[in-house]
Design a protein around this motif. Structure first.
Motif, PDB file in Angstrom:
ATOM      1  N   UNK A 127       4.023   9.899  -9.662  1.00 55.19           N
ATOM      2  CA  UNK A 127       3.339  10.016 -10.958  1.00 55.19           C
ATOM      3  C   UNK A 127       2.750  11.404 -11.142  1.00 55.19           C
ATOM      4  N   UNK A 128       2.114  11.922 -10.084  1.00 55.05           N
ATOM      5  CA  UNK A 128       1.500  13.256 -10.185  1.00 55.05           C
ATOM      6  C   UNK A 128       2.486  14.374  -9.892  1.00 55.05           C
TER       7      UNK A 128
ATOM      8  N   UNK B 244       0.833  -1.208   0.000  1.00 57.40           N
ATOM      9  CA  UNK B 244       0.000   0.000   0.000  1.00 57.40           C
ATOM     10  C   UNK B 244       0.864   1.252   0.000  1.00 57.40           C
ATOM     11  N   UNK B 245       1.935   1.243   0.793  1.00 57.70           N
ATOM     12  CA  UNK B 245       2.811   2.419   0.853  1.00 57.70           C
ATOM     13  C   UNK B 245       3.566   2.606  -0.452  1.00 57.70           C
ATOM     14  N   UNK B 246       3.982   1.509  -1.081  1.00 62.64           N
ATOM     15  CA  UNK B 246       4.650   1.615  -2.374  1.00 62.64           C
ATOM     16  C   UNK B 246       3.705   2.178  -3.432  1.00 62.64           C
ATOM     17  N   UNK B 247       2.452   1.720  -3.404  1.00 62.94           N
ATOM     18  CA  UNK B 247       1.467   2.224  -4.363  1.00 62.94           C
ATOM     19  C   UNK B 247       1.230   3.717  -4.138  1.00 62.94           C
ATOM     20  N   UNK B 248       1.115   4.128  -2.877  1.00 63.96           N
ATOM     21  CA  UNK B 248       0.897   5.545  -2.574  1.00 63.96           C
ATOM     22  C   UNK B 248       2.090   6.388  -3.011  1.00 63.96           C
TER      23      UNK B 248
END
Length: 144
Positions: free
Chosen positions: A140-141, A130-134
């Protein structure tokens, strides 16, 4: 240097009330009581007695101790039982009565080495993905 005992102080006051000079008081204490006391000690005592009016020694200057000597020894015993004990844990076991820097000073006084704990965030295995995805979303943004 040892302090004057209450007996010696009373003896000095008795001799002074009779009319003895400081030099005569010293001779009297040396000859009869076999006490060798400096002139400065007798003089300082008489000045303090005239100023404060009592025989008792004044409280020494300085701040009161946060922990008693026995509590310091208990702190050292805790450290002997668990050498990996952190300062924060010691502080918690003392019910947050003293700061970590005070604990460091106490340990240094007893020739112990203390290392302050540094913040290290522990991430559970479940939250790693979850932290890697966040973090990748932030990258990305362009928010990082």
């Amino acid at each position: 240097m040892p302090r004057l005992s209450p007996f010696v102080k009373k003896r000095i006051l008795n001799l002074r009330s009779i009319g003895y000079s400081i030099k005569d008081i010293l001779k009297e204490l040396l000859s009869i009581d076999d006490l060798k006391i400096s002139r400065e000690s007798v003089e300082a005592f008489l000045i303090r007695y005239e100023r404060y009016g009592n025989l008792y020694n004044q409280k020494p200057p300085g701040r009161n101790r946060k922990l008693s000597y026995n509590e310091e020894l208990q702190l050292l015993e805790m450290l002997k039982k668990d050498p990996e004990l952190s300062l924060a844990d010691m502080k918690e076991k003392l019910n947050n009565r003293i700061s970590e820097s005070t604990i460091c000073r106490i340990l240094a006084r007893h020739e112990q080495v203390s290392i302050k704990t540094r913040y290290c965030q522990v991430i559970s295995r479940e939250n790693v993905e979850k932290r890697n995805a966040f973090a990748s979303l932030l990258l990305y943004f362009g928010l990082c």
